[in-house]
Every structure is written in structure tokens, then in C-alpha cells.
Design a protein around this motif. Structure first.
Motif, PDB file in Angstrom:
ATOM      1  N   GLU A   1       1.291  -1.226  -0.111  1.00 30.75           N
ATOM      2  CA  GLU A   1      -0.133  -0.149  -0.324  1.00 30.75           C
ATOM      3  C   GLU A   1       0.350   1.422   0.083  1.00 30.75           C
ATOM      4  O   GLU A   1       1.915   1.077   1.038  1.00 30.75           O
ATOM      5  CB  GLU A   1      -0.851  -0.259   1.532  1.00 30.75           C
ATOM      6  CG  GLU A   1      -1.448   1.022   0.902  1.00 30.75           C
ATOM      7  CD  GLU A   1      -2.547   1.267   2.481  1.00 30.75           C
ATOM      8  OE1 GLU A   1      -3.570   1.930   2.512  1.00 30.75           O
ATOM      9  OE2 GLU A   1      -2.666   0.591   3.126  1.00 30.75           O
TER      10      GLU A   1
ATOM     11  N   GLN B   1      -1.496   7.462  -1.493  1.00 27.92           N
ATOM     12  CA  GLN B   1      -2.392   8.017  -2.608  1.00 27.92           C
ATOM     13  C   GLN B   1      -1.878   8.280  -4.120  1.00 27.92           C
ATOM     14  O   GLN B   1      -2.050   8.218  -5.108  1.00 27.92           O
ATOM     15  CB  GLN B   1      -3.243   8.555  -2.350  1.00 27.92           C
ATOM     16  CG  GLN B   1      -5.025   8.518  -3.129  1.00 27.92           C
ATOM     17  CD  GLN B   1      -5.419   7.103  -4.236  1.00 27.92           C
ATOM     18  OE1 GLN B   1      -5.675   5.781  -3.012  1.00 27.92           O
ATOM     19  NE2 GLN B   1      -5.806   6.693  -4.973  1.00 27.92           N
ATOM     20  N   GLU B   2      -1.101   9.811  -3.372  1.00 27.82           N
ATOM     21  CA  GLU B   2      -0.187  10.778  -4.272  1.00 27.82           C
ATOM     22  C   GLU B   2       0.461  10.157  -5.016  1.00 27.82           C
ATOM     23  O   GLU B   2       0.860  10.575  -6.018  1.00 27.82           O
ATOM     24  CB  GLU B   2       0.478  11.999  -3.628  1.00 27.82           C
ATOM     25  CG  GLU B   2       0.926  11.888  -3.227  1.00 27.82           C
ATOM     26  CD  GLU B   2       0.488  11.417  -1.543  1.00 27.82           C
ATOM     27  OE1 GLU B   2       1.557  11.805  -0.463  1.00 27.82           O
ATOM     28  OE2 GLU B   2      -0.266  11.273  -0.499  1.00 27.82           O
TER      29      GLU B   2
ATOM     30  N   VAL C   1       0.109   6.407  -6.539  1.00 29.92           N
ATOM     31  CA  VAL C   1      -0.162   6.090  -7.656  1.00 29.92           C
ATOM     32  C   VAL C   1      -0.241   6.778  -8.251  1.00 29.92           C
ATOM     33  O   VAL C   1      -0.877   6.004  -9.510  1.00 29.92           O
ATOM     34  CB  VAL C   1      -0.810   4.781  -6.792  1.00 29.92           C
ATOM     35  CG1 VAL C   1      -0.162   3.943  -5.863  1.00 29.92           C
ATOM     36  CG2 VAL C   1      -1.982   5.296  -6.219  1.00 29.92           C
ATOM     37  N   LYS C   2      -0.767   7.843  -8.371  1.00 37.57           N
ATOM     38  CA  LYS C   2      -1.001   8.451  -9.905  1.00 37.57           C
ATOM     39  C   LYS C   2      -0.353   8.078 -10.843  1.00 37.57           C
ATOM     40  O   LYS C   2       0.719   8.607 -11.004  1.00 37.57           O
ATOM     41  CB  LYS C   2      -1.197  10.037  -9.287  1.00 37.57           C
ATOM     42  CG  LYS C   2      -2.180  10.421  -8.173  1.00 37.57           C
ATOM     43  CD  LYS C   2      -2.455  11.989  -8.681  1.00 37.57           C
ATOM     44  CE  LYS C   2      -3.322  12.237  -6.880  1.00 37.57           C
ATOM     45  NZ  LYS C   2      -3.485  13.754  -6.641  1.00 37.57           N
TER      46      LYS C   2
ATOM     47  N   GLN D   1      -2.916  -3.614 -10.082  1.00 41.06           N
ATOM     48  CA  GLN D   1      -3.344  -1.994  -9.017  1.00 41.06           C
ATOM     49  C   GLN D   1      -5.032  -2.777  -8.795  1.00 41.06           C
ATOM     50  O   GLN D   1      -5.152  -2.169  -9.773  1.00 41.06           O
ATOM     51  CB  GLN D   1      -2.885  -0.729  -9.971  1.00 41.06           C
ATOM     52  CG  GLN D   1      -2.999   0.917  -8.405  1.00 41.06           C
ATOM     53  CD  GLN D   1      -2.846   1.998  -8.935  1.00 41.06           C
ATOM     54  OE1 GLN D   1      -2.710   1.746 -10.902  1.00 41.06           O
ATOM     55  NE2 GLN D   1      -3.023   2.610  -8.797  1.00 41.06           N
TER      56      GLN D   1
ATOM     57  N   SER E   1      -4.757   2.103  -3.932  1.00 45.39           N
ATOM     58  CA  SER E   1      -3.098   2.782  -3.805  1.00 45.39           C
ATOM     59  C   SER E   1      -2.243   1.428  -3.425  1.00 45.39           C
ATOM     60  O   SER E   1      -1.353   1.164  -2.964  1.00 45.39           O
ATOM     61  CB  SER E   1      -3.157   3.557  -2.477  1.00 45.39           C
ATOM     62  OG  SER E   1      -4.212   3.152  -1.151  1.00 45.39           O
ATOM     63  N   ASN E   2      -3.020   0.176  -3.767  1.00 43.45           N
ATOM     64  CA  ASN E   2      -2.008  -1.241  -3.340  1.00 43.45           C
ATOM     65  C   ASN E   2      -1.752  -1.648  -4.871  1.00 43.45           C
ATOM     66  O   ASN E   2      -2.029  -1.254  -6.001  1.00 43.45           O
ATOM     67  CB  ASN E   2      -2.624  -1.986  -2.887  1.00 43.45           C
ATOM     68  CG  ASN E   2      -3.263  -2.137  -1.627  1.00 43.45           C
ATOM     69  OD1 ASN E   2      -2.767  -1.836  -0.525  1.00 43.45           O
ATOM     70  ND2 ASN E   2      -4.442  -2.557  -0.706  1.00 43.45           N
TER      71      ASN E   2
END
Length: 205
Positions: free
Chosen positions: A27, A30-31, A33-34, A54, A57-58
Motif C-alpha cells: 500500500e 495515494q498521491e 500511485v497517480k 493495481q 493504492s495497493n
């Protein structure tokens, strides 16, 4: 290609074992994995792995048995934190030194010194690799580009500032813990070239 500037920490959610293969579910913030795509390269504790899947966020990564044998990834378990760096792009600032994400060997933390406002870590490295370790030279430890401090026999140290401790897993390490090592490629090329010319440097000196 990577720069050795760790972009943050992520947490192992699951390790799925199969014959000759382990799949890591990690994990990420969040920012971070963009824009990640299947097939993208990410350095996990300095080891270049490929994103295979994907879910939010994992991110999922497969590691073959040889990778598990040569690195510390085989020791990872759910709940562990790792250093990560997404592959560098053309035009990115190279703040550390160029890395391939191919781990050469592992080292063991043998001493942790905590003077005020910094930490010094001492590592023990297999003798064969010490010929590439010089005071003030570069080395990558768990994917972080660091400057070598002192070298004594088959041991060397690095000095870490508070920001490095905050942004990486080095703030959580303990004695006897193993870490991934990638030797600086330029140093390795120079040392090996001189050795072929007969100017060999005894390990540990």
C-alpha cells in the motif's frame, strides 16, 4: 533507472507465496500511485520490481526466487515498511546518484550510534565487496543514496540527518537487521579496470 532519493515509505499488506515466486501487495500513499501503469518499475528497498496489478493504492509486485535469495525481500512480512522510489524520467533532477535497482549483496547493521540530532549506522559487508567502499564515496542502502563515512576492515558507516530518518525506514532499524546494498557503478568500473591493469586494491583497505 533510479536516483537513490527515496520518495517515501509504503507498507506491505500481504505476501502471496507460490513455487519459485512471491507476490508482494504494498500500500502506497495515494498521491504516489497517480499515473502508475502496469509494467512500471518501482524500487522496493532498492530492488527494481515491476508493477503487475493495481487495486486503489495497493500495487502488486512479483519477485522470483533468485531475487528473494540475493536481497532482503524474502524477509518482508505484512505490516513491514519499505522505502520506495518510482523510476526516474528524462528531465528529473538527479539528487543522489544513478542506480539500476539491481542489488549486489546485503549488509548487516552491527552498531547504531545516536548522538544529538543525528544517527550513525555501522554496517558489516561481505569481504569481497569492500574493495568498492571508500570514505566519502557513494553507496545505496535499501534504495537510498548515501555518502560513506568511515571504513574499518569489512565495516563502514553512514551519518543520517533527521530528515533522512523521517522520510525513510532508517528511523526504524535495529541491530542485526539486514539491508540491501547496491555498489556505485562508477566506483565498481574504476576499481575493476585498475585491477585488470594490475593495480588491485586489497579488500578492506
Amino acid at each position: 533507472m533510479f536516483t537513490g532519493i527515496v520518495q517515501g515509505m509504503a507498507q506491505v499488506q500481504d505476501v502471496i507465496s507460490a513455487p519459485g515466486l512471491s507476490t508482494f501487495v504494498i500500500e502506497f500513499p495515494q498521491e504516489q500511485v497517480k499515473g502508475v501503469t502496469i509494467g512500471a518499475s518501482v524500487a522496493i528497498n532498492g530492488t527494481c520490481l515491476t508493477v503487475t496489478r493495481q487495486e486503489g493504492s495497493n500495487l502488486y509486485f512479483d519477485a522470483m526466487q533468485e531475487t528473494l535469495r540475493l536481497t532482503t525481500l524474502g524477509d518482508l512480512k505484512p505490516g513491514d515498511s519499505i522505502n520506495f522510489e518510482r523510476a526516474a524520467r528524462i528531465g528529473d533532477e538527479i539528487g543522489g546518484h544513478l542506480l539500476s535497482g539491481h542489488v549486489h549483496t546485503t549488509a548487516t547493521i552491527v552498531e547504531i550510534v545516536r548522538p544529538e540530532n543525528n544517527v550513525t549506522l555501522w554496517f558489516e559487508l561481505p569481504e569481497a565487496w569492500m574493495k568498492y567502499v571508500f570514505p566519502k564515496g557513494y553507496i545505496a542502502i535499501n534504495g537510498a543514496s548515501l555518502t560513506i563515512g568511515e571504513v574499518e576492515g569489512n565495516r563502514f558507516n553512514v551519518h543520517l540527518i533527521p530528515e533522512t530518518l523521517r522520510a525513510t525506514t532508517f528511523g526504524q532499524v535495529s541491530r542485526e537487521q539486514k539491508v540491501n546494498i547496491e555498489i556505485d557503478s562508477q566506483t565498481q568500473t574504476i576499481v575493476d579496470t585498475l585491477a585488470r591493469l594490475g593495480y588491485d586494491r586489497p579488500a578492506g583497505l
